[in-house]
Design an enzyme around this catalytic site. Structure first.
Site, PDB file in Angstrom:
ATOM      1  N   CYS A 187       0.626  -1.103  -0.207  1.00 19.09           N
ATOM      2  CA  CYS A 187       0.120   0.199  -0.468  1.00 19.09           C
ATOM      3  C   CYS A 187       0.995   0.936   0.225  1.00 19.09           C
ATOM      4  CB  CYS A 187      -1.150   0.030   1.505  1.00 19.09           C
ATOM      5  SG  CYS A 187      -1.871  -1.572   1.241  1.00 19.09           S
ATOM      6  N   HIS A 194      -3.304   7.166   2.870  1.00 18.93           N
ATOM      7  CA  HIS A 194      -3.979   6.004   1.961  1.00 18.93           C
ATOM      8  C   HIS A 194      -5.274   5.481   2.893  1.00 18.93           C
ATOM      9  CE1 HIS A 194      -4.396   1.734   1.153  1.00 18.93           C
ATOM     10  NE2 HIS A 194      -3.499   1.245   1.945  1.00 18.93           N
ATOM     11  N   ASN A 249      -9.909  -0.536   0.670  1.00 17.67           N
ATOM     12  CA  ASN A 249      -8.982   0.026   0.590  1.00 17.67           C
ATOM     13  C   ASN A 249      -8.117  -0.552  -0.701  1.00 17.67           C
ATOM     14  OD1 ASN A 249      -6.053  -0.358   0.508  1.00 17.67           O
ATOM     15  ND2 ASN A 249      -5.669  -1.639   2.980  1.00 17.67           N
TER      16      ASN A 249
HETATM   17  N1  COA Z   1     -18.029  -8.799  11.502  1.00 17.53           N
HETATM   18  C1  COA Z   1     -18.621  -9.028  12.126  1.00 17.53           C
HETATM   19  N2  COA Z   1     -17.748  -9.590  13.489  1.00 17.53           N
HETATM   20  C2  COA Z   1     -16.418  -9.498  12.889  1.00 17.53           C
HETATM   21  C3  COA Z   1     -15.785  -9.341  11.878  1.00 17.53           C
HETATM   22  C4  COA Z   1     -16.796  -9.014  10.893  1.00 17.53           C
HETATM   23  N3  COA Z   1     -16.425  -8.518  10.053  1.00 17.53           N
HETATM   24  N4  COA Z   1     -14.471  -9.569  11.449  1.00 17.53           N
HETATM   25  C5  COA Z   1     -14.148  -9.924  12.907  1.00 17.53           C
HETATM   26  N5  COA Z   1     -15.575 -10.241  14.025  1.00 17.53           N
HETATM   27  C6  COA Z   1     -15.657 -10.641  15.626  1.00 17.53           C
HETATM   28  C7  COA Z   1     -14.134 -11.769  15.350  1.00 17.53           C
HETATM   29  O1  COA Z   1     -14.111 -12.803  15.590  1.00 17.53           O
HETATM   30  C8  COA Z   1     -13.821 -11.226  16.978  1.00 17.53           C
HETATM   31  O2  COA Z   1     -15.172 -12.103  17.633  1.00 17.53           O
HETATM   32  P1  COA Z   1     -14.471 -12.616  19.293  1.00 17.53           P
HETATM   33  O3  COA Z   1     -14.137 -11.546  20.249  1.00 17.53           O
HETATM   34  O4  COA Z   1     -15.819 -13.284  19.026  1.00 17.53           O
HETATM   35  O5  COA Z   1     -13.584 -13.806  18.677  1.00 17.53           O
HETATM   36  C9  COA Z   1     -14.605  -9.671  17.276  1.00 17.53           C
HETATM   37  O6  COA Z   1     -15.227  -9.269  16.080  1.00 17.53           O
HETATM   38  C10 COA Z   1     -13.395  -8.125  17.510  1.00 17.53           C
HETATM   39  O7  COA Z   1     -12.468  -8.978  16.178  1.00 17.53           O
HETATM   40  P2  COA Z   1     -11.179  -8.406  15.720  1.00 17.53           P
HETATM   41  O8  COA Z   1     -10.423  -8.853  15.398  1.00 17.53           O
HETATM   42  O9  COA Z   1     -10.005  -8.234  17.113  1.00 17.53           O
HETATM   43  O10 COA Z   1     -11.900  -6.968  15.075  1.00 17.53           O
HETATM   44  P3  COA Z   1     -10.637  -5.527  15.802  1.00 17.53           P
HETATM   45  O11 COA Z   1     -11.765  -4.032  16.455  1.00 17.53           O
HETATM   46  O12 COA Z   1      -9.538  -6.075  15.400  1.00 17.53           O
HETATM   47  O13 COA Z   1     -11.492  -4.996  13.581  1.00 17.53           O
HETATM   48  C11 COA Z   1      -9.818  -4.544  11.809  1.00 17.53           C
HETATM   49  C12 COA Z   1     -10.400  -5.310  12.645  1.00 17.53           C
HETATM   50  C13 COA Z   1      -9.892  -5.626  10.772  1.00 17.53           C
HETATM   51  C14 COA Z   1     -11.565  -4.102  11.236  1.00 17.53           C
HETATM   52  C15 COA Z   1      -9.256  -3.868  12.074  1.00 17.53           C
HETATM   53  O14 COA Z   1      -8.527  -4.450  12.978  1.00 17.53           O
HETATM   54  C16 COA Z   1      -8.565  -3.421  11.392  1.00 17.53           C
HETATM   55  O15 COA Z   1      -8.567  -2.374  10.939  1.00 17.53           O
HETATM   56  N6  COA Z   1      -6.768  -3.461  10.971  1.00 17.53           N
HETATM   57  C17 COA Z   1      -5.983  -2.221  10.719  1.00 17.53           C
HETATM   58  C18 COA Z   1      -6.138  -3.630   9.187  1.00 17.53           C
HETATM   59  C19 COA Z   1      -5.368  -2.775   7.697  1.00 17.53           C
HETATM   60  O16 COA Z   1      -5.846  -1.281   7.359  1.00 17.53           O
HETATM   61  N7  COA Z   1      -5.011  -3.188   7.015  1.00 17.53           N
HETATM   62  C20 COA Z   1      -4.350  -2.933   5.613  1.00 17.53           C
HETATM   63  C21 COA Z   1      -3.026  -2.128   5.999  1.00 17.53           C
HETATM   64  S1  COA Z   1      -2.823  -1.733   4.803  1.00 17.53           S
END
Ligand code: COA
Length: 337
Positions: free
Chosen positions: A118, A259, A289
């Site tokens: 990215c 980004h 993204n």
């Molecule tokens: N819908 C509903 N629930 C979801 C889900 C979805 N799409 N994806 C994950 N969950 C659940 C998980 O299973 C977890 O459940 P649990 O607590 O029962 O285990 C809970 O939601 C929390 O999951 P988690 O992965 O800890 O969520 P988060 O708050 O970290 O959010 C992202 C996830 C991906 C949105 C976040 O971590 C993020 O945006 N990270 C940056 C990623 C990024 O930008 N990458 C590219 C960089 S260039």
């Protein structure tokens, strides 16, 4: 600027996104999720994906055509093509070589891809700046195009909510008026945390020797929480650092074009710079993204929608797999978009 260094002009910027839209509601057909969950955590409502025979090559070509037309420079004047892609349909021929072929450029010019995920656009801009600055090439086409939908694990609700397909392009050339459009640029990486986002290619072992059989499936594997922590702890202060390299203050810069990875990450940079909403360009809601393409898409669309006025300055910043990151303070001339 170092004496003898040729200043760079950003001559044209273009983009292309596919027609097909996948909404958060659509994703509910794949797994248990909700629009509310996705939107509050990411700011994303929908993303675009290629359909039929369309690929990142087609998107890249349309974005490049757009950038070339805006630049007023003919494709034959291009003397180097840099592709920035972490999800091309083919590893080779590269995206850049495909561009040379699509534009019918008969001159034997260099064309190559480089991968900085990215951060690809900022890395490519820094490479182009080195080439132009040293007088090696005069006019360079940068094409950033990613077929993220092809490397997304559509069963993984933690990653498939985030990514979309899209392409952006820039034509940069030796400045004819002595003005440098790059006021500051810096790129960086930390391979020690590379495991946070990985794509392991599938492959086979040579039958003549014993080889480690690493089971890659070509799909994105991401530790979302740690990537999020990395982004909010590294990027905002880094953007400030890059602004200081330009000799300007953050107040003097007109726009932040980051980004588009996550709206909350964008806001962490915005808060650090103390920018009002009208200075920050965000279109993540509609595209998710799109990796290296997200900055040029946001820039051109921002101009088209009247959010960005030209004859201004902007700080661009990228971050992503590697882990890599980079930022540039640029001049946005009239007519580039
Ligand atoms: N819908 C509903 N629930 C979801 C889900 C979805 N799409 N994806 C994950 N969950 C659940 C998980 O299973 C977890 O459940 P649990 O607590 O029962 O285990 C809970 O939601 C929390 O999951 P988690 O992965 O800890 O969520 P988060 O708050 O970290 O959010 C992202 C996830 C991906 C949105 C976040 O971590 C993020 O945006 N990270 C940056 C990623 C990024 O930008 N990458 C590219 C960089 S260039």
């Amino acid at each position: 600027m170092t004496e003898g260094f040729v200043p760079l002009k950003i001559a044209g910027v273009g983009y292309c996104v596919p027609e097909t839209v996948i909404t958060n509601e659509d994703l509910k057909k794949l797994y248990d999720t909700s629009d509310e969950w996705i939107y509050t955590r990411t700011g994303i409502k929908e993303r675009r994906v290629v359909s039929g025979n369309e690929t990142a090559i087609d998107l890249g070509y349309k974005a490049a055509k757009d950038a070339i037309e805006k630049s007023g420079i003919s494709a034959d004047e291009i003397d180097c093509i840099i592709g920035a892609s972490s999800a091309p349909p083919q590893i080779y021929p590269t995206l850049a070589c495909h561009m040379q072929e699509r534009f019918g450029i008969k001159k034997k010019i260099p064309a190559f891809d480089m991968t900085a995920a990215c951060t690809g656009l900022i890395y490519a801009l820094q490479i182009a700046r080195g080439f132009i600055g040293a007088g090696i090439y005069k006019t360079i086409l940068i094409v950033a195009s990613d077929n993220n939908s092809k490397i997304t694990d559509w069963e993984d609700r933690g990653t498939s909510i985030l990514f979309g397909d899209g392409a952006g392009a820039m034509v940069v050339t030796a400045s004819d008026d002595g003005i440098d459009d790059i006021l500051a640029i810096d790129i960086s990486a930390d391979g020690s945390i590379g495991q946070l986002i990985q794509t392991n290619l599938p492959g086979q072992c040579c039958p003549l020797v014993e080889q480690a059989d690493e089971e890659g499936n070509g799909k994105i594997i991401m530790n979302g929480k740690e990537v999020y922590k990395f982004a909010v702890s590294t990027v905002p202060s880094y953007v400030e650092h890059c602004i200081s390299l330009s000799g300007m203050t953050s107040e003097e810069i007109d726009y932040l074009i980051p980004h588009q990875a996550n709206q909350r990450i964008i806001e962490s940079i915005q808060n650090r710079l103390k920018y009002s909403d009208d200075k920050v360009i965000s279109n993540i809601k509609y595209y998710g993204n799109t990796s290296a393409a997200s900055i040029p898409i946001a820039l051109v669309e921002g101009v088209q929608q009247g959010k960005i006025k030209l004859n201004t300055t902007a700080v661009l910043c990228g971050f992503g797999a590697g882990m890599t990151w980079g930022a540039a303070v640029v001049r946005l001339r009239e007519g580039i978009c």
